[in-house]
Scaffold this active site. Structure first.
Site, PDB file in Angstrom:
ATOM      1  N   HIS A   1       0.937  -1.086  -0.130  1.00 34.74           N
ATOM      2  CA  HIS A   1      -0.185   0.000   0.030  1.00 34.74           C
ATOM      3  C   HIS A   1       0.764   1.213   0.044  1.00 34.74           C
ATOM      4  O   HIS A   1       1.906   1.456   0.589  1.00 34.74           O
ATOM      5  CB  HIS A   1      -0.929   0.045   1.277  1.00 34.74           C
ATOM      6  CG  HIS A   1      -1.952  -1.072   1.065  1.00 34.74           C
ATOM      7  ND1 HIS A   1      -2.542  -1.523   2.167  1.00 34.74           N
ATOM      8  CD2 HIS A   1      -2.477  -1.900  -0.034  1.00 34.74           C
ATOM      9  CE1 HIS A   1      -3.539  -2.521   1.725  1.00 34.74           C
ATOM     10  NE2 HIS A   1      -3.261  -2.701   0.542  1.00 34.74           N
TER      11      HIS A   1
ATOM     12  N   HIS B   1      -5.573  -5.089 -12.192  1.00 32.66           N
ATOM     13  CA  HIS B   1      -5.726  -4.185 -10.978  1.00 32.66           C
ATOM     14  C   HIS B   1      -4.017  -3.773 -10.713  1.00 32.66           C
ATOM     15  O   HIS B   1      -3.827  -2.958  -9.689  1.00 32.66           O
ATOM     16  CB  HIS B   1      -5.975  -4.950  -9.767  1.00 32.66           C
ATOM     17  CG  HIS B   1      -5.301  -5.807  -9.067  1.00 32.66           C
ATOM     18  ND1 HIS B   1      -4.461  -6.723  -9.427  1.00 32.66           N
ATOM     19  CD2 HIS B   1      -5.028  -5.622  -7.749  1.00 32.66           C
ATOM     20  CE1 HIS B   1      -3.818  -7.273  -8.761  1.00 32.66           C
ATOM     21  NE2 HIS B   1      -3.952  -6.664  -7.428  1.00 32.66           N
TER      22      HIS B   1
ATOM     23  N   ALA C   1       0.306  -4.570 -10.972  1.00 27.54           N
ATOM     24  CA  ALA C   1       1.437  -5.346 -11.482  1.00 27.54           C
ATOM     25  C   ALA C   1       1.445  -6.754 -11.068  1.00 27.54           C
ATOM     26  O   ALA C   1       1.741  -7.602 -12.043  1.00 27.54           O
ATOM     27  CB  ALA C   1       2.743  -4.590 -11.298  1.00 27.54           C
TER      28      ALA C   1
END
Lengths: 139, 476
Positions: free
Chosen positions: B202, B399, B401
């Site tokens: 994140h 969504h 890599a």
């Protein structure tokens, strides 16, 4: 206390634990679990918590037990690295684990990684002469 | 396991066989397929194809890799009446997703103050392991957030702007949320985590528009000029969402012990739609999704404050906020017939084409902005949803890599400090809770995002609008 080692896993952390019996292997899972979070081996036993979980299957017992550790971290900032006592019993309904763990809040430790959840991914509990457990945790 | 048959430069198929109810469709180039064959993800896609009530195909996106039960980068639509819902098909981090905010600033304005900006953001937004919000939410506040998501923060707390929720999937709130099914434990885990980033992959990135591929669409999304500064937030529902997923996975397991015995992976456990447990899970999952929207919304608005302190003249445009771990009831045309389905997107982004009623007015004629974060220090993309996505992938695309290397290996191969220096040479500035810890997020530990996007674009399931280049990266 049993032994453990980490295995390669693309996205998460996977470890294999060997113990002389179930209780030894579950206790060793706690060791491996916290090695992911903090590099230090020693955590002061300032705070003691009792954990009771029961489940129909052994694998679910392990899942719930290790998820308790995740919970204590998120809710109370606790690293319960020391297993003072751990007992697993079996009856007609399944398995029951009761354990006393001690540890400390994480504030004074170098936290390297957060464990977000337990998973069933690749989980194995092999009982033979000893016990071998494979666990993947979500990080 | 059957080897997938190549259909064209961007897709493969595994024909229906054995227990499969539908074929498996994989969006991948040869290069990406090679990576997929390196783990168990294709078998996982086949396992999903065997689930009850699945419609059309089990689908895997170009960034797919091995997950728990379902692969990450998977899409499956189950008949809303005779199908099922599976926590493992949604992902543990419920409504993990991406929010993109455009600013009126340019690279030249921000670059001299980049360190100050990163320091300010790092201070204002709790990032990384063991970092909690300053405040502990009361039960009433938590309930309101679980019920109202980002919409509650804007409408009731006057925090953020109307545009933030207008330009957000579901307006930042799933109305089907049932906070009463979010357990005490899940609440305890989330109570101190609103407005926090968490750790792992994140991030918050300050980015610049590097290249625009589709001028008109970019402009409509608020991306008007090259070198424009934007910021992107990638995070989810934190411990609360994980606990909801875990609680129901365990409940379903206890409820359906015979099913569990037959499953090839226990994380595939599901409940038939219409059952009490499925209804409760769906309600709790929607509540966790609302928590995630409130989380990204809080982070974004705290970030805006930091920008405004350093650049008093700055203005913002909410591009979009989209989730990539969710299940939603949607109507899709399957074999020429409209059908209500429970679409599971696990590591897959909704990519609705033009005309969809679910899009905000501003984007209705264009299609949905699709936000794809790249790995640290590489690049991210803005795509637009298409009609082809509606026909080919239940309105979904990739969504991100997707990891290809374990964290241990990455730590052995890369050094955090050296990596920071390398990025700085490219004028990408990094601020992290633990610089040592960023080694495992090294760009080479991930698939090539450009290759993933190329497949999405060529397959027309999400078409390129703009590429964003990082300028400042904040990691947990």
């Amino acid at each position: 206390m049993g032994t453990y080692r980490f295995e390669e896993h693309t996205a998460d952390e996977k470890f294999i634990v060997w113990g002389k019996d179930l209780e030894d292997a579950f206790s060793t899972c706690v060791e491996a679990f916290y090695e992911i979070i903090i590099p230090e081996e020693k955590v002061q036993g300032k705070i003691t918590k009792n954990i009771e979980v029961s489940a129909r299957r052994l694998r679910s017992l392990l899942y719930d037990f290790l998820n308790e550790l995740v919970f204590f971290y998120d809710d109370q900032d606790l690293l319960l690295r020391n297993v003072n006592q751990l007992k697993i019993t079996q009856d007609e309904k399944g398995y029951r684990l009761s354990a006393t763990l001690s540890g400390d809040t994480h504030y004074d430790y170098e936290v390297e990684m957060e464990i977000k959840n337990m998973t069933y991914s690749d989980m194995e509990i092999k009982q033979d002469a000893g016990v071998e457990i494979t666990v993947v945790v979500d990080i | 396991m059957t080897t997938p048959t190549k259909l064209n430069e961007y897709s493969y198929l595994v024909e229906k066989e054995g227990k499969m109810n539908v074929p498996l469709k994989i969006f991948a180039s040869e290069k990406l397929m090679e990576k997929m064959l390196g783990d168990k993800c294709i078998q996982q896609g086949i396992n999903v194809a065997c689930m009850p009530g699945i419609q059309g195909w089990s689908i895997m996106m170009p960034d797919a890799h091995q997950g728990y039960g379902f692969s990450i980068g998977g899409v499956a639509a189950f008949d809303a009446r005779h199908g099922c819902i599976s926590p493992g098909g949604i992902g543990f981090d419920i409504n993990c997703g991406v929010r993109l905010v455009a600013t009126s600033l340019t690279r030249d304005q921000v670059l001299p103050k980049i360190q100050e900006l990163l320091d300010g953001l790092f201070k204002a937004i709790p990032c990384g392991v063991g970092m909690e919000a300053k405040e502990r939410l009361t039960d009433e506040e938590l309930d309101a957030i679980l019920l109202g998501g980002a919409r509650y923060l804007v409408e009731e707390k006057q925090f953020g702007e109307q545009q933030d929720i207008d330009n957000c999937e579901e307006g930042g709130c799933l109305a089907a949320a049932k906070p009463e099914f979010v357990s005490r434990r899940a609440r305890a885990r989330g109570r101190r985590q609103l407005g926090t980033l968490g750790a792992g992959n994140h991030f918050i990135e300050i980015q610049t528009v590097q290249e625009i591929y589709d001028q008109d669409t970019a402009k409509a999304f608020g991306l008007t000029n090259p070198d424009q500064v934007v910021f992107m937030i990638h995070c989810g529902s934190r411990g609360l969402g994980h606990q909801v997923a875990s609680d129901f996975l365990r409940q379903m397991e206890e409820e359906y012990p015979d099913l569990v015995e037959q499953l090839p992976e226990k994380d595939l456990v599901y409940a038939p739609l219409g059952s009490k447990i499925a209804d409760e899970y769906f309600g709790a999952m929607c509540a966790a999704a609302n928590f995630a929207w409130a989380n990204r919304h809080s982070i974004a608005n705290n970030a805006k404050k930091v920008f405004s302190e350093l650049f008093p003249e700055v203005s913002f445009h909410a591009v979009y906020d989209v989730c990539h771990n969710i299940a939603k009831k949607e109507i899709h045309t399957i074999n020429g017939e409209e059908k209500e389905v429970m679409v599971h997107r696990k590591g897959a982004t909704r990519a609705f084409g033009p005309g969809s009623d679910d899009l905000p007015e501003a984007y209705k004629g264009i299609g949905q902005p699709v936000l794809i974060p790249g790995s640290m220090g590489t690049g991210s993309y803005v795509l637009v949803g298409t009609d082809q996505a509606m026909q080919q992938s239940f309105g979904s695309t990739a969504h991100g890599a997707g990891r290809v290397m374990s964290r241990h290996k990455a730590k052995q191969l890369f050094d955090g400090e050296a990596l920071k220096k390398e990025l700085e040479d490219e004028e990408i500035y990094l601020k992290a809770g633990s610089v040592k810890g960023v080694a495992d997020e090294a760009p080479l530990a991930y698939k090539d995002v450009d290759e993933v996007i190329k497949v999405s674009h060529d397959a027309h399931i999400g078409e390129k609008v703009a590429r964003l280049k990082p300028l400042g990266v904040i990691k947990g």
